[in-house]
Design an enzyme around this catalytic site. Sequence first.
Site, PDB file in Angstrom:
ATOM      1  CE1 TYR A  17      80.790   6.510  34.382  1.00 15.98           C
ATOM      2  CE2 TYR A  17      82.026   4.465  34.598  1.00 15.98           C
ATOM      3  CZ  TYR A  17      80.880   5.204  34.843  1.00 15.98           C
ATOM      4  OH  TYR A  17      79.838   4.647  35.548  1.00 15.98           O
TER       5      TYR A  17
ATOM      6  CB  SER B  80      85.385  10.412  37.124  1.00 17.88           C
ATOM      7  OG  SER B  80      84.515   9.452  36.556  1.00 17.88           O
ATOM      8  CE  LYS B  81      80.679   7.084  37.982  1.00 21.13           C
ATOM      9  NZ  LYS B  81      79.607   7.750  38.753  1.00 21.13           N
TER      10      LYS B  81
END
Length: 256
Positions: free
Chosen positions: A160, A163-164
């Site tokens: 996560y 990805s951000k």
Amino acid sequence: MDIGQLFRLDNKTALITGASSGIGKHCAMLLSQAGAKVAIASRRIDQLQSVVDEIAQLGGQAKAFELDVTNKKSVTKCFDEIAQWSLPTIVVNNAGMSINRKLLDQTEEDWDRVIDTNLKGCWLVATEAARHLAATNTPGNIVNIASILGERVIGGVAPYVISKAGVVQLTKVMALELARHQIRVNALLPGYVITDLNREFLLSEAGQKILSRIPSRRFNNLEDLNGPLLLLASDASTAMTGATIAVDSGHLISGL
């Protein structure tokens, strides 16, 4: 000058992905109230109907579309269908997910699911939107929902976080290349926002430990996103592209 009109979205159409609940639903409701026609999209189209109904009850216009952001064919099909209804000049890339496991317990499947949804999906939707806009010489505006974890690190959610961070860089490179087409691309970086899905956790002992690291000692409510989102989605931000706006009650500056 009518300052309020700067933030109005009348005669515009907005697409919001991942709009069945949480931040996505809130974005759809907000942009509708600001005057936009709203296309809401999700893998489960049946879950969107209640959002369409709520918007209609408030006097807005909305339509639901099936969309798997990780699938190129689905993205292309969705945009073709939306364009027949009304070409979206505002796109809010909100679809996302996370899998909570320690780094050494994360699997390849975990990595693929999170990266494909959060980063590849954002890229597919944003670039498809840009192609439609550029082909018709239509100015447009893309808002990517990233996270403060695109600029800081915590444990347990490695894919996560990665990805951000990718979404933040995607926002900047798209802004650079699409400026010539009068397409702006900016990112909103929420901190911890209270939703139905996380309310119990944020009120727990573990959640209160997180709260103690936030300088203002408050979590965000969905309504705290209203001003920043309307700024980025409207003509009030005409001179802004490639920007990242954190909405986190000061969490990023704490360094904790």
